[in-house]
Design an enzyme around this catalytic site. Structure first.
Site, PDB file in Angstrom:
ATOM      1  N   GLU A  51       0.416  -1.467  -0.143  1.00  0.00           N
ATOM      2  CA  GLU A  51       0.138  -0.104  -0.111  1.00  0.00           C
ATOM      3  C   GLU A  51       1.146   0.854   0.234  1.00  0.00           C
ATOM      4  O   GLU A  51       1.007   2.182  -0.546  1.00  0.00           O
ATOM      5  CB  GLU A  51      -1.096   0.146   1.044  1.00  0.00           C
ATOM      6  CG  GLU A  51      -1.896  -0.604   0.754  1.00  0.00           C
ATOM      7  CD  GLU A  51      -3.329  -0.528   0.299  1.00  0.00           C
ATOM      8  OE1 GLU A  51      -2.828  -0.293  -1.158  1.00  0.00           O
ATOM      9  OE2 GLU A  51      -4.345  -0.114   0.000  1.00  0.00           O
ATOM     10  N   THR A  77      -5.980   7.928  -4.794  1.00  0.00           N
ATOM     11  CA  THR A  77      -5.410   7.759  -2.870  1.00  0.00           C
ATOM     12  C   THR A  77      -4.932   8.951  -2.792  1.00  0.00           C
ATOM     13  O   THR A  77      -5.331   9.954  -1.954  1.00  0.00           O
ATOM     14  CB  THR A  77      -4.957   6.280  -2.878  1.00  0.00           C
ATOM     15  OG1 THR A  77      -6.408   5.328  -3.279  1.00  0.00           O
ATOM     16  CG2 THR A  77      -5.541   6.954  -0.974  1.00  0.00           C
TER      17      THR A  77
END
Lengths: 309, 309
Positions: free
Chosen positions: A131, A184
């Protein structure tokens, strides 16, 4: 030649009131990763399908391979040869935990291939590393539910403290993905780094209420708690028609409705599959009015997480 | 002449991670209020014992009478005559919900005297009105547990949403009140009105963890969640030796330790009465080193709240 295929589900992070600390997994959609052990050392991303050629094949950049590399290093088997074939069923930049699902599937697959040297929970740090590479922050609110299933609370990050929250029977999720893309990273940048204490208090009342509502279970309380005064007011500006969509979803009978992760996908929770489907159609119609195509996914909460298929 | 006596317990608000939204009640100490119905209309505070003459007798200023006045107005019986005798067992400005206990006892008493026109939960707004008069903010995290017992979450204030959180068996509270006095109002003023998003995230992870820990129950999780990065770092400066006290309490075996409400009383939670007592002694010794006298109270969590005695 040993080969295996693993699946990991899409996830809804934040869940309105749990920014960076809460998420849950759905049954569908999800990513599939096929891993093959090879003689030649090194991790190779052989092929990616479903990404329109946009994801990196470089092992140090792709979330599936980054996760596998971190895993192999941790168990001291850096010399393994692994070939990865990634089938993306999750749209990129959708807020459904696309990068997390690829990493989670890859980890469950490689762990299985090598004889399960680690427990499921122990795979989390490697998925978080993926991530970090994918979106600049090692948040766990997508990878934890994708790996473990159900509702997952990240009580704290230092040290990592992951708490499974029991999932009530008969809880269904609607996901509607409009054809808009938000990164994101960008979606995090619109957030303020400092917030009014007053808003923080509202938010922690709601996350506590959501956890209590899930555990009792009390669906009314779940609905009342699905409020976000921190990220949603800012991120909603990036999603056309958001306020009306939310209103319509709740009118249709959903317990609550919000932005999935950093968006633009919308999630709603309902107590019946039929209500969840109807909510999906209503949201889709709202997007249609704005000439935005969208996909609707309706599924039960996934309580098992990633799996070998 | 109808007369009645009611008791309402001390309460621990905030509980480290639940600033303004969480609190619980203890068995002892508590305030006692005796109410007598009179022919002459009007609410009179006849006598207060145990306050060293410091609390106001004026009905519009005393929390017990303010609560009774608000209650009578709401049920449209402003012409009742009520005489109040207040026995304070809670020290003032201690952070143990002294003003809340007087209001809660008065409300349970008057409601009983008049034939229970309202449900227990419906008394809350009047107790909150008393808090507003006593300390400038109508917070409910003391009055709700003092009225209702157990752990109580104030999910939201607008509209008021009060959620009882199940109390695990075998949970004991230590309260140590050093002879220092902090006014809630002053103690609120040291807080910043804006906080880093990062700290807010830590806090809402912890309050969600505390609720999950209480409901599972998982005592380890309760302990790990009893952290406060918002109010405690500032308020601890007003309590001599706080950091060492906390360290010693946890060393002694308490699950966690923090500031009760706005302080200076220290609370700790333990899984055994004996541990809770030992923790009390250890904290008292720490205060003694700094030449501060203190009282120790050890009790189980009170799950019934205020009562007629």
């Amino acid at each position: 030649m040993k080969t295996i295929k693993a699946f990991a589900p899409a996830t809804v992070a934040n869940v309105s009131c749990g920014f960076d600390v809460f998420g849950f997994a759905v049954e569908q959609p999800g990513d599939e990763v096929t891993l093959t052990l090879k003689k030649e050392p090194g991790v190779v991303v052989k092929k990616i399908e479903g990404d329109g050629g946009r994801l990196p094949l470089a092992p140090e950049k792709n979330t599936a391979s980054v996760a596998v590399l971190a895993f192999l290093e941790a168990i001291d088997r850096k010399d393994e040869g692994v070939e990865i074939y990634l089938k993306k069923n999750l749209p990129l930049g959708s807020g459904m935990g696309s990068s997390a699902a690829s990493a989670a599937a890859a980890l469950v697959g490689i762990n299985h291939l090598l004889g399960e040297p680690l427990q499921r929970k122990e795979l989390l740090p490697f998925a978080m590393e993926a991530e970090r590479v994918a979106c600049g922050s090692a948040h766990a609110d997508n990878v934890a539910p994708s790996l473990l299933g159900g509702f997952v609370l990240i009580r704290g990050y230092d040290p990592l403290d992951v708490v499974g929250i029991p999932t009530p029977e008969d809880l269904y999720c609607t996901l509607v993905h409009p054809h808009l893309e938000l990164k994101t990273e960008d979606s995090r940048q619109v957030l303020r780094t400092s917030i009014p204490l007053k808003d923080a208090i509202t938010q922690w009342g709601n996350i506590a209420g959501l956890v209590a509502g899930l555990m009792k279970p009390d669906f009314g309380l779940i609905g009342r708690s699905l409020k976000d005064v921190i990220a949603e007011p800012v991120r909603a500006l990036l999603i056309p028609g958001f306020d009306e969509i939310k209103e319509k979803a709740v009118e249709t009978g959903a317990l609550g409705c919000g932005i999935s992760g950093s968006g633009p996908t919308i999630f709603a929770l309902s107590t019946e599959r039929e209500l969840a489907s109807r909510t999906g159609k209503v949201i889709q119609q709202q997007f249609q009015k704005l000439k935005l195509e969208s996909e609707v996914y309706v599924s039960k909460i996934n309580t098992r997480g990633a799996k070998v298929v």
